[in-house]
Design a protein around this motif. Structure first.
Motif, mmCIF file in Angstrom:
data_model
loop_
_atom_site.group_PDB
_atom_site.id
_atom_site.type_symbol
_atom_site.label_atom_id
_atom_site.label_comp_id
_atom_site.label_asym_id
_atom_site.label_seq_id
_atom_site.Cartn_x
_atom_site.Cartn_y
_atom_site.Cartn_z
ATOM 1 N N PRO A 174 10.374 3.703 1.393
ATOM 2 C CA PRO A 174 10.285 5.117 1.763
ATOM 3 C C PRO A 174 9.058 5.316 2.638
ATOM 4 O O PRO A 174 8.012 4.712 2.403
ATOM 5 N N SER A 175 9.202 6.167 3.661
ATOM 6 C CA SER A 175 8.099 6.325 4.616
ATOM 7 C C SER A 175 8.213 7.674 5.308
ATOM 8 O O SER A 175 9.190 8.411 5.125
ATOM 9 N N HIS A 227 0.847 -1.195 0.000
ATOM 10 C CA HIS A 227 0.000 0.000 0.000
ATOM 11 C C HIS A 227 0.883 1.245 0.000
ATOM 12 O O HIS A 227 1.788 1.379 0.843
ATOM 13 N N LEU A 228 0.593 2.162 -0.923
ATOM 14 C CA LEU A 228 1.372 3.383 -1.077
ATOM 15 C C LEU A 228 0.466 4.606 -1.082
ATOM 16 O O LEU A 228 -0.720 4.519 -1.409
ATOM 17 N N LYS A 229 1.060 5.743 -0.745
ATOM 18 C CA LYS A 229 0.372 7.027 -0.836
ATOM 19 C C LYS A 229 1.405 8.085 -1.205
ATOM 20 O O LYS A 229 2.610 7.813 -1.270
ATOM 21 N N ALA A 230 0.957 9.326 -1.407
ATOM 22 C CA ALA A 230 1.859 10.411 -1.759
ATOM 23 C C ALA A 230 2.451 11.039 -0.505
ATOM 24 O O ALA A 230 1.753 11.283 0.482
ATOM 25 N N SER A 231 3.749 11.310 -0.527
ATOM 26 C CA SER A 231 4.410 11.988 0.579
ATOM 27 C C SER A 231 4.000 13.463 0.606
ATOM 28 O O SER A 231 3.761 14.077 -0.430
ATOM 29 N N ASP A 232 3.939 14.014 1.833
ATOM 30 C CA ASP A 232 3.720 15.455 1.981
ATOM 31 C C ASP A 232 4.953 16.130 2.580
ATOM 32 O O ASP A 232 4.904 17.294 2.972
ATOM 33 N N GLN A 233 6.064 15.383 2.660
ATOM 34 C CA GLN A 233 7.296 15.929 3.220
ATOM 35 C C GLN A 233 7.895 16.962 2.287
ATOM 36 O O GLN A 233 7.902 16.786 1.052
ATOM 37 N N ALA A 234 8.415 18.045 2.846
ATOM 38 C CA ALA A 234 9.029 19.099 2.042
ATOM 39 C C ALA A 234 10.130 18.536 1.153
ATOM 40 O O ALA A 234 11.003 17.798 1.616
ATOM 41 N N LYS A 251 9.723 16.342 -1.104
ATOM 42 C CA LYS A 251 9.358 15.011 -1.600
ATOM 43 C C LYS A 251 7.860 14.902 -1.877
ATOM 44 O O LYS A 251 7.327 13.795 -1.991
ATOM 45 N N GLN A 252 7.178 16.036 -1.959
ATOM 46 C CA GLN A 252 5.728 16.001 -2.139
ATOM 47 C C GLN A 252 5.339 15.172 -3.358
ATOM 48 O O GLN A 252 5.900 15.355 -4.445
ATOM 49 N N GLY A 253 4.393 14.270 -3.142
ATOM 50 C CA GLY A 253 3.880 13.452 -4.230
ATOM 51 C C GLY A 253 4.624 12.162 -4.471
ATOM 52 O O GLY A 253 4.126 11.279 -5.168
ATOM 53 N N ALA A 254 5.820 12.026 -3.888
ATOM 54 C CA ALA A 254 6.594 10.799 -4.089
ATOM 55 C C ALA A 254 5.927 9.637 -3.364
ATOM 56 O O ALA A 254 5.392 9.805 -2.264
ATOM 57 N N CYS A 266 15.036 1.718 -0.519
ATOM 58 C CA CYS A 266 14.746 1.561 -1.941
ATOM 59 C C CYS A 266 14.033 2.797 -2.473
ATOM 60 O O CYS A 266 13.533 3.624 -1.717
ATOM 61 N N LYS A 267 13.970 2.881 -3.773
ATOM 62 C CA LYS A 267 13.248 3.944 -4.453
ATOM 63 C C LYS A 267 12.051 3.313 -5.142
ATOM 64 O O LYS A 267 12.159 2.236 -5.727
ATOM 65 N N ILE A 268 10.915 3.958 -5.037
ATOM 66 C CA ILE A 268 9.700 3.449 -5.669
ATOM 67 C C ILE A 268 9.196 4.495 -6.654
ATOM 68 O O ILE A 268 8.963 5.651 -6.289
ATOM 69 N N ASP A 269 9.039 4.083 -7.912
ATOM 70 C CA ASP A 269 8.571 4.985 -8.958
ATOM 71 C C ASP A 269 7.407 4.356 -9.700
ATOM 72 O O ASP A 269 7.350 3.122 -9.874
ATOM 73 N N PRO A 270 6.466 5.187 -10.165
ATOM 74 C CA PRO A 270 5.387 4.643 -11.013
ATOM 75 C C PRO A 270 5.988 4.048 -12.285
ATOM 76 O O PRO A 270 6.936 4.596 -12.853
#
Length: 225
Positions: free
Chosen positions: A140-141, A36-43, A45-48, A214-218
């Motif tokens: 990533p979290s 399960h993934l969602k978009a980050s709101d961290q400065a 990294k938004q949307g990652a 790790c890096k997660i990309d669409p």
């Protein structure tokens, strides 16, 4: 997802005995669950894509409750100073899904030990086994959230000094590197929201990064070009 685990205080023997069915049910729910993934709101990294604890928790609940597990079981009044509830329980097994900040692991461990020593009943039988579910450090979290390798280090050190007696199985959630179908959720607000806007499976690529992360990309599909 894939699972790894480490046992403390004879948890493996307990699971091989009276708690085998509870473990089988939990393991099946976890291994059948998509990432399960969602978009980050961290400065910066938004949307990652990052690990989604809310969606993961809900998926686990949706899998366990129909099997007779009780969720959000109230802690007895005598121990209310330790919190409001435990995540799941069934016939002497307590499951805590620990995706919050890493210091809470110590609280969960110590209160679980108290429940074990006091033979507190949450569902059907006195507490005899605790299973703590965590995510792997590869994902990533959000900042400062607990991951399996960190929890393993903490519990190993505590066990070496006999800081708890309750049998514990620590479980980590992992995914292999490469392509994965993950459940992506858009929430109604960027931070702390549990209200789902949209949710569905999407393809992603997991690649190795630094220090075990790790890096997660669409995954880019032909129709997107």
């Amino acid at each position: 997802m894939q699972v790894k685990y480490q046992d403390f205080n004879g948890a493996g023997n307990a699971i091989a005995g009276v708690y085998q069915q509870q473990w089988v049910e939990l393991e099946r729910v976890l291994t059948a669950m998509p990432l399960h993934l969602k978009a980050s709101d961290q400065a910066g990294k938004q949307g990652a894509p990052i690990f989604d604890p809310v969606g993961t928790n809900q998926h686990i609940a949706d899998g366990l409750v129909p099997l007779g597990w009780q969720e959000k079981i109230a802690i007895p009044a005598a121990f209310k100073f330790l919190g409001t509830d435990v995540d799941f329980g069934k016939n002497g097994v307590v499951v805590e899904v620990q995706f919050s900040n890493y210091p809470f692991l110590l609280n969960n461990t110590q209160r679980s030990d108290l429940f074990y020593r006091a033979q507190t009943v949450f569902h059907g039988a006195p507490t005899g086994l605790v299973i703590i579910v965590t995510k792997a450090g590869m994902f990533p979290s959000s900042n400062s959230t607990l991951y399996y390798e960190q929890a393993l280090n903490q519990l190993t050190a505590l066990a070496q000094h006999a800081a708890f007696t309750v049998p514990i199985r620590l479980v980590g959630l992992f995914e292999p590197v490469g392509g994965v179908q993950a459940t992506w959720t858009d929430y109604s607000a960027a931070r702390y929201s549990r209200t789902v806007g949209t949710r569905g499976l999407r393809p992603f690529i997991i690649t190795n990064g630094r220090a075990g992360r790790c890096k997660i990309d669409p995954e880019i599909m032909l129709e997107d070009l």
